[in-house]
Design a protein around this motif. Structure first.
Motif, PDB file in Angstrom:
ATOM      1  N   HIS A   1       0.832  -1.267  -0.113  1.00  0.00           N
ATOM      2  CA  HIS A   1       0.017   0.026  -0.044  1.00  0.00           C
ATOM      3  C   HIS A   1       0.738   1.295  -0.003  1.00  0.00           C
ATOM      4  CE1 HIS A   1      -3.265  -2.805   0.946  1.00  0.00           C
ATOM      5  NE2 HIS A   1      -2.338  -3.216   1.814  1.00  0.00           N
ATOM      6  N   HIS A   2       2.102   1.304   0.164  1.00  0.00           N
ATOM      7  CA  HIS A   2       2.901   2.431   0.194  1.00  0.00           C
ATOM      8  C   HIS A   2       4.234   2.489  -0.648  1.00  0.00           C
ATOM      9  CE1 HIS A   2       0.731   3.997   3.589  1.00  0.00           C
ATOM     10  NE2 HIS A   2       0.477   2.847   4.001  1.00  0.00           N
ATOM     11  N   THR A   3       4.705   3.506  -1.189  1.00  0.00           N
ATOM     12  CA  THR A   3       5.891   3.567  -1.823  1.00  0.00           C
ATOM     13  C   THR A   3       7.041   3.006  -1.013  1.00  0.00           C
ATOM     14  OG1 THR A   3       6.601   5.739  -0.834  1.00  0.00           O
ATOM     15  CG2 THR A   3       5.024   5.768  -2.798  1.00  0.00           C
ATOM     16  N   LYS A   4       8.305   2.843  -1.758  1.00  0.00           N
ATOM     17  CA  LYS A   4       9.550   2.407  -1.413  1.00  0.00           C
ATOM     18  C   LYS A   4      10.013   3.490  -0.314  1.00  0.00           C
ATOM     19  CE  LYS A   4      14.087   0.645  -2.648  1.00  0.00           C
ATOM     20  NZ  LYS A   4      14.480   0.766  -1.261  1.00  0.00           N
ATOM     21  N   LYS A   5      10.190   4.630  -0.716  1.00  0.00           N
ATOM     22  CA  LYS A   5      10.503   5.762   0.300  1.00  0.00           C
ATOM     23  C   LYS A   5       9.817   5.639   1.445  1.00  0.00           C
ATOM     24  CE  LYS A   5      11.471  10.568  -0.401  1.00  0.00           C
ATOM     25  NZ  LYS A   5      11.262  11.814  -1.131  1.00  0.00           N
ATOM     26  N   HIS A   6       8.507   5.438   1.617  1.00  0.00           N
ATOM     27  CA  HIS A   6       7.885   5.423   2.643  1.00  0.00           C
ATOM     28  C   HIS A   6       8.213   4.167   3.607  1.00  0.00           C
ATOM     29  CE1 HIS A   6       4.112   5.396   5.473  1.00  0.00           C
ATOM     30  NE2 HIS A   6       4.368   4.028   5.187  1.00  0.00           N
ATOM     31  N   MET A   7       8.351   3.073   3.008  1.00  0.00           N
ATOM     32  CA  MET A   7       9.115   1.943   3.829  1.00  0.00           C
ATOM     33  C   MET A   7      10.248   1.957   4.192  1.00  0.00           C
ATOM     34  SD  MET A   7       5.977   0.083   3.584  1.00  0.00           S
ATOM     35  CE  MET A   7       6.819  -1.254   4.340  1.00  0.00           C
ATOM     36  N   ASP A   8      11.089   2.606   3.355  1.00  0.00           N
ATOM     37  CA  ASP A   8      12.350   2.836   3.775  1.00  0.00           C
ATOM     38  C   ASP A   8      12.666   3.704   4.969  1.00  0.00           C
ATOM     39  OD1 ASP A   8      13.464   1.210   1.939  1.00  0.00           O
ATOM     40  OD2 ASP A   8      14.246   2.919   0.520  1.00  0.00           O
ATOM     41  N   GLU A   9      11.745   4.558   5.181  1.00  0.00           N
ATOM     42  CA  GLU A   9      11.866   5.654   6.315  1.00  0.00           C
ATOM     43  C   GLU A   9      11.232   4.831   7.408  1.00  0.00           C
ATOM     44  OE1 GLU A   9      12.259   8.964   8.545  1.00  0.00           O
ATOM     45  OE2 GLU A   9      12.955   8.668   6.559  1.00  0.00           O
ATOM     46  N   MET A  10      10.222   4.084   7.241  1.00  0.00           N
ATOM     47  CA  MET A  10       9.597   3.292   8.360  1.00  0.00           C
ATOM     48  C   MET A  10      10.696   2.057   8.859  1.00  0.00           C
ATOM     49  SD  MET A  10       5.644   2.425   7.756  1.00  0.00           S
ATOM     50  CE  MET A  10       5.595   1.520   9.503  1.00  0.00           C
ATOM     51  N   THR A  11      11.307   1.523   7.854  1.00  0.00           N
ATOM     52  CA  THR A  11      12.468   0.635   8.304  1.00  0.00           C
ATOM     53  C   THR A  11      13.286   1.263   9.343  1.00  0.00           C
ATOM     54  OG1 THR A  11      11.867  -0.666   6.439  1.00  0.00           O
ATOM     55  CG2 THR A  11      13.886  -0.956   7.613  1.00  0.00           C
ATOM     56  N   LYS A  12      13.724   2.421   8.925  1.00  0.00           N
ATOM     57  CA  LYS A  12      15.024   3.210   9.594  1.00  0.00           C
ATOM     58  C   LYS A  12      14.305   3.504  11.236  1.00  0.00           C
ATOM     59  CE  LYS A  12      15.747   7.636   8.931  1.00  0.00           C
ATOM     60  NZ  LYS A  12      15.998   8.884   8.500  1.00  0.00           N
ATOM     61  N   LEU A  13      13.320   4.025  11.152  1.00  0.00           N
ATOM     62  CA  LEU A  13      12.612   4.347  12.415  1.00  0.00           C
ATOM     63  C   LEU A  13      12.505   3.198  13.278  1.00  0.00           C
ATOM     64  CD1 LEU A  13       9.952   7.069  10.966  1.00  0.00           C
ATOM     65  CD2 LEU A  13      12.044   7.551  12.312  1.00  0.00           C
ATOM     66  N   MET A  14      11.955   2.062  12.764  1.00  0.00           N
ATOM     67  CA  MET A  14      11.672   0.868  13.602  1.00  0.00           C
ATOM     68  C   MET A  14      13.281   0.398  14.064  1.00  0.00           C
ATOM     69  SD  MET A  14       8.531  -0.338  11.415  1.00  0.00           S
ATOM     70  CE  MET A  14       8.473  -2.157  12.469  1.00  0.00           C
ATOM     71  N   LYS A  15      14.157   0.317  13.238  1.00  0.00           N
ATOM     72  CA  LYS A  15      15.322  -0.181  13.579  1.00  0.00           C
ATOM     73  C   LYS A  15      15.995   0.902  14.857  1.00  0.00           C
ATOM     74  CE  LYS A  15      16.796  -2.566   9.437  1.00  0.00           C
ATOM     75  NZ  LYS A  15      17.819  -2.610   8.345  1.00  0.00           N
ATOM     76  N   GLY A  16      15.472   1.872  14.898  1.00  0.00           N
ATOM     77  CA  GLY A  16      16.027   3.015  15.715  1.00  0.00           C
ATOM     78  C   GLY A  16      14.887   2.720  17.199  1.00  0.00           C
ATOM     79  N   GLY A  17      14.062   1.946  17.093  1.00  0.00           N
ATOM     80  CA  GLY A  17      13.392   1.759  18.250  1.00  0.00           C
ATOM     81  C   GLY A  17      11.793   1.981  18.235  1.00  0.00           C
ATOM     82  N   LYS A  18      11.452   2.690  17.206  1.00  0.00           N
ATOM     83  CA  LYS A  18      10.123   3.176  17.116  1.00  0.00           C
ATOM     84  C   LYS A  18       9.143   1.929  16.989  1.00  0.00           C
ATOM     85  CE  LYS A  18      10.459   7.792  17.147  1.00  0.00           C
ATOM     86  NZ  LYS A  18      10.292   8.358  18.380  1.00  0.00           N
ATOM     87  N   THR A  19       7.853   2.154  17.334  1.00  0.00           N
ATOM     88  CA  THR A  19       6.881   0.906  17.073  1.00  0.00           C
ATOM     89  C   THR A  19       6.403   1.144  15.669  1.00  0.00           C
ATOM     90  OG1 THR A  19       5.058   2.411  17.856  1.00  0.00           O
ATOM     91  CG2 THR A  19       6.099   1.135  19.424  1.00  0.00           C
ATOM     92  N   PHE A  20       5.698   0.138  15.136  1.00  0.00           N
ATOM     93  CA  PHE A  20       5.135   0.053  13.835  1.00  0.00           C
ATOM     94  C   PHE A  20       4.149   1.572  13.534  1.00  0.00           C
ATOM     95  CE2 PHE A  20       1.903  -0.578  10.748  1.00  0.00           C
ATOM     96  CZ  PHE A  20       2.717  -1.066   9.595  1.00  0.00           C
ATOM     97  N   GLY A  21       3.453   1.653  14.485  1.00  0.00           N
ATOM     98  CA  GLY A  21       2.311   2.719  14.499  1.00  0.00           C
ATOM     99  C   GLY A  21       3.120   4.206  14.438  1.00  0.00           C
ATOM    100  N   GLU A  22       4.052   4.127  15.480  1.00  0.00           N
ATOM    101  CA  GLU A  22       4.765   5.639  15.708  1.00  0.00           C
ATOM    102  C   GLU A  22       5.559   5.724  14.166  1.00  0.00           C
ATOM    103  OE1 GLU A  22       5.796   5.513  20.226  1.00  0.00           O
ATOM    104  OE2 GLU A  22       7.132   4.356  19.067  1.00  0.00           O
ATOM    105  N   ALA A  23       6.312   4.635  13.607  1.00  0.00           N
ATOM    106  CA  ALA A  23       7.000   4.925  12.334  1.00  0.00           C
ATOM    107  C   ALA A  23       6.255   5.119  11.322  1.00  0.00           C
ATOM    108  CB  ALA A  23       7.831   3.645  12.320  1.00  0.00           C
ATOM    109  N   HIS A  24       4.898   4.797  11.234  1.00  0.00           N
ATOM    110  CA  HIS A  24       4.169   4.765  10.166  1.00  0.00           C
ATOM    111  C   HIS A  24       3.523   6.306  10.308  1.00  0.00           C
ATOM    112  CE1 HIS A  24       0.865   4.334   6.971  1.00  0.00           C
ATOM    113  NE2 HIS A  24       0.079   4.782   7.997  1.00  0.00           N
ATOM    114  N   LYS A  25       3.227   6.812  11.218  1.00  0.00           N
ATOM    115  CA  LYS A  25       2.658   8.135  11.471  1.00  0.00           C
ATOM    116  C   LYS A  25       3.809   9.188  11.141  1.00  0.00           C
ATOM    117  CE  LYS A  25      -0.052  11.059  14.669  1.00  0.00           C
ATOM    118  NZ  LYS A  25      -0.595  11.038  16.112  1.00  0.00           N
TER     119      LYS A  25
END
Length: 64
Positions: free
Chosen positions: A32-56
């Motif tokens: 449902h999302h672009t690669k750019k969106h997914m890359d940003e989420m992955t980076k945030l989650m690797k940094g410790g954010k939850t899925f919901g936080e990273a998505h927002k």
């Protein structure tokens, strides 16, 4: 005092890895999302954010 008593809301302490559950969720989410969106989420989650936080944050920063 244990960290789960109102400490910061990190999923895995930011150890730089995603759990298998997170990987599976991200795979479904990527339909449902672009690669750019997914890359940003992955980076945030690797940094410790939850899925919901990273998505927002990713939605605000890079959009869908």
């Amino acid at each position: 005092m244990p960290s789960h008593y109102g400490g910061s809301k990190t999923h895995q302490g930011g150890n730089g890895k995603l759990t298998q559950r997170q990987k599976d969720t991200m795979k479904r989410h990527s339909k449902h999302h672009t690669k750019k969106h997914m890359d940003e989420m992955t980076k945030l989650m690797k940094g410790g954010k939850t899925f919901g936080e990273a998505h927002k944050i990713a939605m605000k920063k890079v959009g869908k």
